[in-house]
Design an enzyme around this catalytic site. Structure first.
Site, short mmCIF file in Angstrom:
data_model
loop_
_atom_site.label_atom_id
_atom_site.label_comp_id
_atom_site.label_asym_id
_atom_site.label_seq_id
_atom_site.Cartn_x
_atom_site.Cartn_y
_atom_site.Cartn_z
N ARG A 1 0.81 -1.23 0.00
CA ARG A 1 0.00 0.00 0.00
C ARG A 1 0.85 1.28 0.00
NH1 ARG A 1 -3.31 -3.47 -0.76
NH2 ARG A 1 -5.49 -3.38 -0.09
N SER B 1 -10.79 0.27 2.90
CA SER B 1 -10.04 0.08 4.14
C SER B 1 -9.52 1.43 4.62
CB SER B 1 -8.82 -0.81 3.92
OG SER B 1 -9.20 -2.08 3.49
N GLU C 1 -4.70 4.18 5.88
CA GLU C 1 -4.35 3.90 4.49
C GLU C 1 -4.87 5.05 3.62
OE1 GLU C 1 -5.67 2.37 0.85
OE2 GLU C 1 -6.30 0.67 2.11
N1 EPU Z 1 -11.67 -9.69 10.16
C1 EPU Z 1 -12.19 -9.49 11.41
N2 EPU Z 1 -13.21 -8.58 11.56
C2 EPU Z 1 -13.72 -7.91 10.51
C3 EPU Z 1 -13.19 -8.11 9.22
C4 EPU Z 1 -12.15 -9.01 9.06
O1 EPU Z 1 -11.75 -10.09 12.40
O2 EPU Z 1 -14.63 -7.10 10.72
C5 EPU Z 1 -10.57 -10.65 9.99
C6 EPU Z 1 -10.98 -11.73 9.00
O3 EPU Z 1 -11.51 -12.81 9.67
C7 EPU Z 1 -9.69 -12.07 8.29
C8 EPU Z 1 -8.82 -10.85 8.47
O4 EPU Z 1 -9.47 -9.99 9.39
O5 EPU Z 1 -9.05 -13.15 8.92
C9 EPU Z 1 -8.56 -10.13 7.16
O6 EPU Z 1 -9.78 -9.66 6.60
P1 EPU Z 1 -9.97 -9.51 5.01
O7 EPU Z 1 -9.67 -10.80 4.34
O8 EPU Z 1 -11.29 -8.88 4.77
O9 EPU Z 1 -8.82 -8.58 4.53
P2 EPU Z 1 -8.22 -7.22 5.10
O10 EPU Z 1 -6.79 -7.51 5.44
O11 EPU Z 1 -9.05 -6.66 6.19
C10 EPU Z 1 -7.30 -6.43 2.81
C11 EPU Z 1 -7.29 -5.15 2.05
C12 EPU Z 1 -8.59 -4.96 1.28
C13 EPU Z 1 -8.75 -6.14 0.34
C14 EPU Z 1 -8.77 -7.43 1.18
C15 EPU Z 1 -8.86 -8.68 0.34
C16 EPU Z 1 -5.81 -3.70 3.31
C17 EPU Z 1 -5.68 -2.50 4.20
N3 EPU Z 1 -7.05 -4.04 2.96
O12 EPU Z 1 -8.29 -6.28 3.83
O13 EPU Z 1 -8.46 -3.78 0.49
O14 EPU Z 1 -9.95 -6.03 -0.41
O15 EPU Z 1 -7.55 -7.53 1.96
O16 EPU Z 1 -7.65 -8.92 -0.28
O17 EPU Z 1 -4.80 -4.30 2.94
C18 EPU Z 1 -8.83 -1.45 0.41
O18 EPU Z 1 -7.61 -1.34 0.32
O19 EPU Z 1 -9.61 -0.44 0.39
C19 EPU Z 1 -9.39 -2.78 0.55
C20 EPU Z 1 -10.69 -2.98 0.73
#
Ligand code: EPU
Length: 338
Positions: A164, A236, A332
């Site tokens: 990012r 995010s 971010e």
């Molecule tokens: N989780 C929670 N609570 C929640 C949501 C998620 O505990 O409310 C846990 C989930 O269980 C999972 C972990 O957090 O184990 C990660 O969640 P998720 O797979 O949704 O991915 P993220 O790391 O939260 C990142 C990107 C997203 C992208 C997704 C999918 C960043 C900051 N965000 O989110 O990007 O769509 O992975 O690859 O890296 C964005 O940048 O705007 C964005 C949406």
């Protein structure tokens, strides 16, 4: 180039917060940039380059020049039996580019479907989702250095992509006019990340096509991310923190359910959404803003929240994560003050 004075900001940011910009300048072609620099004798501290406002939070009125990039065009610049290199105008909507490439049967950016924003914004924060990042397909870009007043070409190494981040995010003085990406003509899909395989299985698809993978990503994103046309948000809000191995091990001993992923240099990336969720923020509403009920990483404007309201909420979330886990989570989203 079109110049507007004292413009309302609410339609120029997906949070939908109100406010004004002292000046809004619409850049419609790369040739507008030298003209702009001639005309304004710029103080770059006064500029902010904006795609479609899907990754910014305007905390106050913006007392400078907002450059809204609308440079169009998708052109093939190399074409072989194996791959294709495209030059894409910075103002093209990222998701339009994804759909165009899927229709042409060119592989590489299907996992990045439905990411809001423009093509010119994509390298700034090295957009990524479902195991793919822009840097995987990026070859080079053209940008104007607004402080030096000259156009430059950046290859992948010079762009210094990280999770990012890139040189364009850390310097904040470049106006990207177009980017070049290389896509494959050979069947190569990455379905191993997240819920893509689960969704394909639910749809009964054994041998997915490029469009099937794009459609699965769209299904997943629509199920847990709010549509900015309905609820103001910027995706995010925070980055996933990257920790030194030793500290992450201590933390994981105390919190065995903490999701983590290997990161560069042996470090460990942990889930900011999980940390925020554990602090009890998910679904919490404070006045007109809050934390989205289906994903703790997303701050939302239910209507009528100010940029300052959302900013204050983000600060409170950061403090409670720091208090509970001793981990600093950083935005971010670009926070624009004054
Ligand atoms: N989780 C929670 N609570 C929640 C949501 C998620 O505990 O409310 C846990 C989930 O269980 C999972 C972990 O957090 O184990 C990660 O969640 P998720 O797979 O949704 O991915 P993220 O790391 O939260 C990142 C990107 C997203 C992208 C997704 C999918 C960043 C900051 N965000 O989110 O990007 O769509 O992975 O690859 O890296 C964005 O940048 O705007 C964005 C949406």
């Amino acid at each position: 180039m079109i110049i507007y004075e004292q413009t309302q900001l609410n339609t120029y940011n997906t949070f939908g917060v109100a406010g004004t910009a002292k000046q809004l300048i619409i850049i419609e072609s790369a040739t507008d940039v030298p003209e702009l620099l001639d005309r304004t004798n710029p103080d770059i501290a006064n500029f902010f380059v904006l795609g479609c406002g899907s990754n910014v939070l305007f905390v106050d009125n913006f007392d400078g020049r907002l450059l809204h990039i609308k440079i169009p065009g998708i052109t093939i610049i190399e074409d072989s039996k194996d791959d294709v290199v495209l030059n894409v105008g910075a103002g093209v909507l990222w998701n339009d580019l994804v759909n165009y490439c899927v229709d042409q049967n060119w592989y590489g950016i299907e996992n990045l479907a439905l990411i809001p924003g423009t093509v010119g914004a994509a390298p700034v924060q090295n957009i990524g989702a479902y195991g793919t990042e822009l840097s995987d397909v990026f070859t080079s870009l053209e940008a104007w250095d607004l402080s030096a007043g000259k156009s430059e070409n950046f290859d992948k190494k010079q762009s210094r992509f990280e999770y990012r981040s890139s040189i364009f995010k850390s310097h904040n003085k470049h106006l990207i006019t177009s980017i070049n990406i290389r896509l494959s003509k050979h069947h190569s899909l990455n379905t191993s990340y997240g819920a893509i395989e689960t969704v394909l299985a639910e749809k009964g698809i054994m041998n997915p096509t490029l469009a099937d993978v794009r459609d699965s990503v769209v299904t997943i994103r629509q199920s847990k991310l709010p549509d900015p046309n309905k609820i103001g948000n910027a995706g995010s809000f925070f980055k996933n923190p990257i920790l030194e191995t030793r500290f992450s091990e201590e933390l994981r001993k105390k919190h065995p359910k903490l999701p983590f992923y290997p990161a560069e240099d042996g470090k460990v990336k942990i889930s900011a959404a999980w940390l925020i969720d554990q602090c009890g923020w998910k679904g919490k509403r404070i006045g007109n803003c809050g934390v989205y009920e289906k994903h703790a990483l997303i701050l939302v404007n239910y209507g009528g929240a100010t940029g300052r309201d959302i900013y204050n909420l983000s600060k409170n979330i950061q403090s409670s994560v720091l208090d509970k886990f001793c981990v600093e989570i950083l935005p971010e989203v670009n926070i624009i003050k004054g």
